[in-house]
Scaffold this motif. Structure first.
Motif, short mmCIF file in Angstrom:
data_model
loop_
_atom_site.label_atom_id
_atom_site.label_comp_id
_atom_site.label_asym_id
_atom_site.label_seq_id
_atom_site.Cartn_x
_atom_site.Cartn_y
_atom_site.Cartn_z
N GLY A 130 0.79 -1.23 0.00
CA GLY A 130 0.00 0.00 0.00
C GLY A 130 0.82 1.27 0.00
O GLY A 130 0.39 2.28 0.56
N LYS A 131 1.97 1.28 -0.68
CA LYS A 131 2.93 2.36 -0.51
C LYS A 131 2.82 3.50 -1.52
O LYS A 131 3.69 4.37 -1.55
CB LYS A 131 4.36 1.80 -0.58
N THR A 132 1.77 3.55 -2.35
CA THR A 132 1.74 4.62 -3.35
C THR A 132 0.33 4.85 -3.86
O THR A 132 -0.62 4.14 -3.50
CB THR A 132 2.70 4.30 -4.51
N PHE A 133 0.19 5.85 -4.74
CA PHE A 133 -1.11 6.25 -5.30
C PHE A 133 -1.36 5.66 -6.69
O PHE A 133 -2.16 6.19 -7.46
CB PHE A 133 -1.19 7.78 -5.35
N ASP A 134 -0.68 4.59 -7.01
CA ASP A 134 -0.88 3.86 -8.27
C ASP A 134 -0.93 2.38 -7.92
O ASP A 134 -0.23 1.93 -7.01
CB ASP A 134 0.28 4.15 -9.22
N THR A 135 -1.75 1.62 -8.64
CA THR A 135 -1.88 0.20 -8.34
C THR A 135 -1.31 -0.61 -9.49
O THR A 135 -2.03 -1.00 -10.42
CB THR A 135 -3.34 -0.17 -8.04
N THR A 136 0.00 -0.81 -9.45
CA THR A 136 0.73 -1.63 -10.42
C THR A 136 1.54 -2.65 -9.65
O THR A 136 2.26 -2.29 -8.71
CB THR A 136 1.65 -0.77 -11.31
N SER A 142 3.77 -11.47 -13.51
CA SER A 142 3.78 -10.53 -14.64
C SER A 142 3.34 -9.17 -14.13
O SER A 142 2.73 -9.06 -13.06
CB SER A 142 2.85 -11.01 -15.76
N VAL A 143 3.65 -8.15 -14.89
CA VAL A 143 3.26 -6.79 -14.51
C VAL A 143 1.76 -6.62 -14.79
O VAL A 143 1.29 -6.87 -15.91
CB VAL A 143 4.07 -5.74 -15.28
N VAL A 144 1.04 -6.20 -13.77
CA VAL A 144 -0.40 -5.97 -13.89
C VAL A 144 -0.68 -4.52 -13.49
O VAL A 144 -0.33 -4.10 -12.37
CB VAL A 144 -1.21 -6.93 -13.00
N VAL A 145 -1.31 -3.78 -14.37
CA VAL A 145 -1.63 -2.38 -14.13
C VAL A 145 -3.13 -2.24 -13.95
O VAL A 145 -3.90 -2.53 -14.88
CB VAL A 145 -1.16 -1.49 -15.30
N THR A 146 -3.57 -1.85 -12.77
CA THR A 146 -4.98 -1.61 -12.52
C THR A 146 -5.36 -0.25 -13.11
O THR A 146 -4.64 0.73 -12.96
CB THR A 146 -5.28 -1.65 -11.01
N ARG A 147 -6.53 -0.22 -13.78
CA ARG A 147 -6.88 0.95 -14.58
C ARG A 147 -8.19 1.58 -14.13
O ARG A 147 -9.00 0.96 -13.45
CB ARG A 147 -6.95 0.55 -16.06
N ASN A 148 -8.35 2.84 -14.51
CA ASN A 148 -9.49 3.66 -14.09
C ASN A 148 -10.63 3.50 -15.09
O ASN A 148 -10.43 3.70 -16.29
CB ASN A 148 -9.04 5.13 -14.03
N PRO A 149 -11.84 3.16 -14.65
CA PRO A 149 -12.95 2.98 -15.61
C PRO A 149 -13.34 4.26 -16.34
O PRO A 149 -14.02 4.20 -17.37
CB PRO A 149 -14.09 2.46 -14.73
N TRP A 150 -12.94 5.41 -15.84
CA TRP A 150 -13.21 6.66 -16.54
C TRP A 150 -12.31 6.83 -17.76
O TRP A 150 -12.70 7.42 -18.77
CB TRP A 150 -13.01 7.85 -15.60
N ASN A 151 -11.10 6.33 -17.67
CA ASN A 151 -10.14 6.39 -18.77
C ASN A 151 -9.07 5.35 -18.44
O ASN A 151 -8.27 5.57 -17.53
CB ASN A 151 -9.53 7.78 -18.90
N PRO A 152 -9.03 4.24 -19.17
CA PRO A 152 -8.09 3.16 -18.82
C PRO A 152 -6.63 3.56 -18.89
O PRO A 152 -5.79 2.84 -18.35
CB PRO A 152 -8.42 2.06 -19.84
N ALA A 153 -6.32 4.69 -19.52
CA ALA A 153 -4.94 5.15 -19.51
C ALA A 153 -4.55 5.76 -18.17
O ALA A 153 -3.36 5.95 -17.90
CB ALA A 153 -4.73 6.19 -20.63
N GLY A 161 -6.74 1.06 -5.05
CA GLY A 161 -7.10 1.25 -6.44
C GLY A 161 -8.03 0.19 -6.98
O GLY A 161 -8.95 0.49 -7.76
N GLY A 162 -7.82 -1.07 -6.61
CA GLY A 162 -8.71 -2.13 -7.09
C GLY A 162 -10.13 -1.96 -6.59
O GLY A 162 -11.09 -2.12 -7.35
#
Length: 497
Positions: A130-136, A142-153, A161-162
């Motif tokens: 839980g050490k940051t404001f991004d959920t990667t 493998s690298v998994v990037v959790t994305r925002n439903p408003w804009n997946p970028a 984040g999840g």
């Protein structure tokens, strides 16, 4: 199985409304669990927010509920994969160090949620520890990037984040979160949700911890409505004897009842200042906070007054303490190495790059540094006491910048030099970490869209003013329902598969 609700109906139902349908017999718990599981499947291939759906719970939603569950009997929710664990279920903290670990028993908040009737349907992603404001993450191979439903970028934030992505996408009406520097409130702002960091000591802490061993973290939930936030808080605060080092008294009137009436005229301080750090709040976000202030004053009748940074607290010792306290969290991994009898390098090799750097950066800290950080806290509290002697509420941004890219500058997998990465992290927690260091309650609610993305306004109050903040949030929700009713393009209701 025929699903009980159309997808547009499902999207509109908050937990309170869904519980009413269940009580009235319009749907069964099994049907609702099936629809929630289907909703998760519809969006998670794109958002990568859910680690596991419990198939046994989907098949029999009542299997882990007590004999007489409360008012939310049958309402599904998701649980952040850290903090309060679930008996027999994995709790891996987004880390190779914790892979395969299972909770031996329900933690108090978990038991409280079950007692309230919530069906705990699965686990959501978080960045390592839980050490940051991004959920990667990369701990599952493998690298998994959790994305925002408003804009997946864009990122849904972190560390919850999840949970934020799934609630915002309409898969479930609420999900558990936890907040050590803004980890509930920042994701709420990035995804258009309601997120509350309760007063320190209001919720029973996870088993094996208390407010002495970790003063920063308070758990909570992410919701789409203030009424769900209030009702869930009423359920979560049931106390467990001897679980606290510092216990806050529960409210005399339940939070769900308090929000049915607006607060009286309040004295609200507003700030979009630098709060003692280099850089400033983005001009567009600062302008939106000004627009919120106008609504509070002109439409809701509150006395609103801008305040300078020096009226809030003395920032130099505050940030010195924050930096020391954050670097000191790396000592945990040293303790893990000692407990396991492993060389520290073996533990370091299992960490994400920036957490490995955090471990290294904390090496120079001494007990004197930790003592100085603790000694700064009384001065902080005296400054805040002076502020809240003049004002009832402090309003500010939840985050200083537009929503960052997913897997970008806040990712723990970033290859940036640690000093630059850490400075950016401190910039991101500019407005939120005050609540964690002070223990004050803090509520984030939607403040409309900017360039197609949600933003949030943060309300602080004095100790144990959770009810007042929820009342103010409910009043703003009534005055600006469009800010709360915005929906992202990637919804379970829109069948993105």
């Amino acid at each position: 199985m025929v699903l009980p609700f159309s997808w547009p109906e499902w999207q509109r139902l908050d937990a309170t409304a869904l519980a009413t349908h269940l009580r009235d017999g319009h749907a069964s718990a099994t049907e609702v669990a099936a629809q929630a599981a289907t909703a998760i499947e519809r969006v998670d291939a794109h958002l990568h927010a859910v680690l596991e759906v419990f198939d046994d719970v989907v098949e029999d939603p009542t299997r882990e509920l007590p004999p007489a569950p409360g008012r939310f009997a049958g309402v599904p929710m998701l649980m952040k994969d850290s903090g309060s664990g679930m008996r027999g279920r994995l709790r891996e903290w987004g880390s190779r160090l914790s892979a395969g670990q299972r909770a031996g028993a329900d933690c108090p908040v978990t038991a409280n949620l079950r007692r309230g009737g919530f069906v705990l349907l699965g686990r959501t992603a978080l960045p390592e520890s839980g050490k940051t404001f991004d959920t990667t993450t990369d701990y599952r191979g493998s690298v998994v990037v959790t994305r925002n439903p408003w804009n997946p970028a864009r990122t849904p934030g972190g560390s919850s984040g999840g949970s934020a992505a799934m609630v915002a996408a309409g898969a479930v009406p609420l999900a558990r979160a936890g907040d050590a520097a803004g980890s509930t409130r920042v994701p709420a702002a990035f995804t258009g949700l309601v997120g509350h960091k309760p007063s320190r000591g209001l919720l029973p802490p996870p088993t094996g911890t208390n407010e002495l061993t970790n003063h920063r973290i308070q758990e909570g939930v992410l919701t789409r409505t203030v009424r769900d936030q209030a009702a869930a808080l009423d359920i979560m605060i049931r106390d467990y004897p001897m679980s606290h080092f510092i216990a806050a008294a529960p409210p005399r009137i339940p939070f769900a009842e308090q929000i049915r009436r607006p607060p009286g005229p309040l004295r609200i301080a507003v700030s979009t200042g630098a709060w003692g750090r280099p850089g400033r709040c983005c001009a567009h976000l600062a302008q939106r906070i000004g627009e919120v202030a106008a609504v509070l004053a002109e439409e809701m009748g509150h006395h609103v007054e801008p305040v300078g940074d020096d009226q809030i607290c003395e920032w130099e010792p505050f940030w010195a303490a924050v930096e020391t306290n954050w670097l000191a969290t790396g000592w945990f991994w040293r303790a893990v190495a000692a407990q396991r009898g492993q060389p520290l390098q073996q533990v370091r090799d299992l960490l994400t790059p920036q957490n490995a750097n955090l471990l290294d950066a904390g090496e120079h800290l001494t007990l004197a540094d930790a003592g100085a950080a603790l000694a700064a806290n009384p001065g902080l509290m005296m400054s805040l006491a002076s502020l809240f002697d003049r004002f009832d509420v402090l309003a500010c941004p939840a985050f200083p910048d537009p929503t960052p890219l997913a897997g970008g500058m806040y990712s723990l997998l970033s290859s940036a030099p640690f000093d630059a990465w850490f400075e950016n992290l401190l910039h991101g927690m500019r407005y939120t970490v005050l609540g964690n260091e002070s223990g004050l309650p803090s509520l984030c609610v939607p403040a409309g869209l900017l360039d197609g993305l949600p933003t949030g306004v943060l309300f602080y109050g004095p100790p144990r003013s959770d009810g007042l903040l929820l009342q103010l949030g409910a009043q703003l929700e009534s005055a600006r329902p469009d800010w709360f009713a915005n929906t992202p393009s990637m919804l379970a209701a829109n069948d993105p598969m």
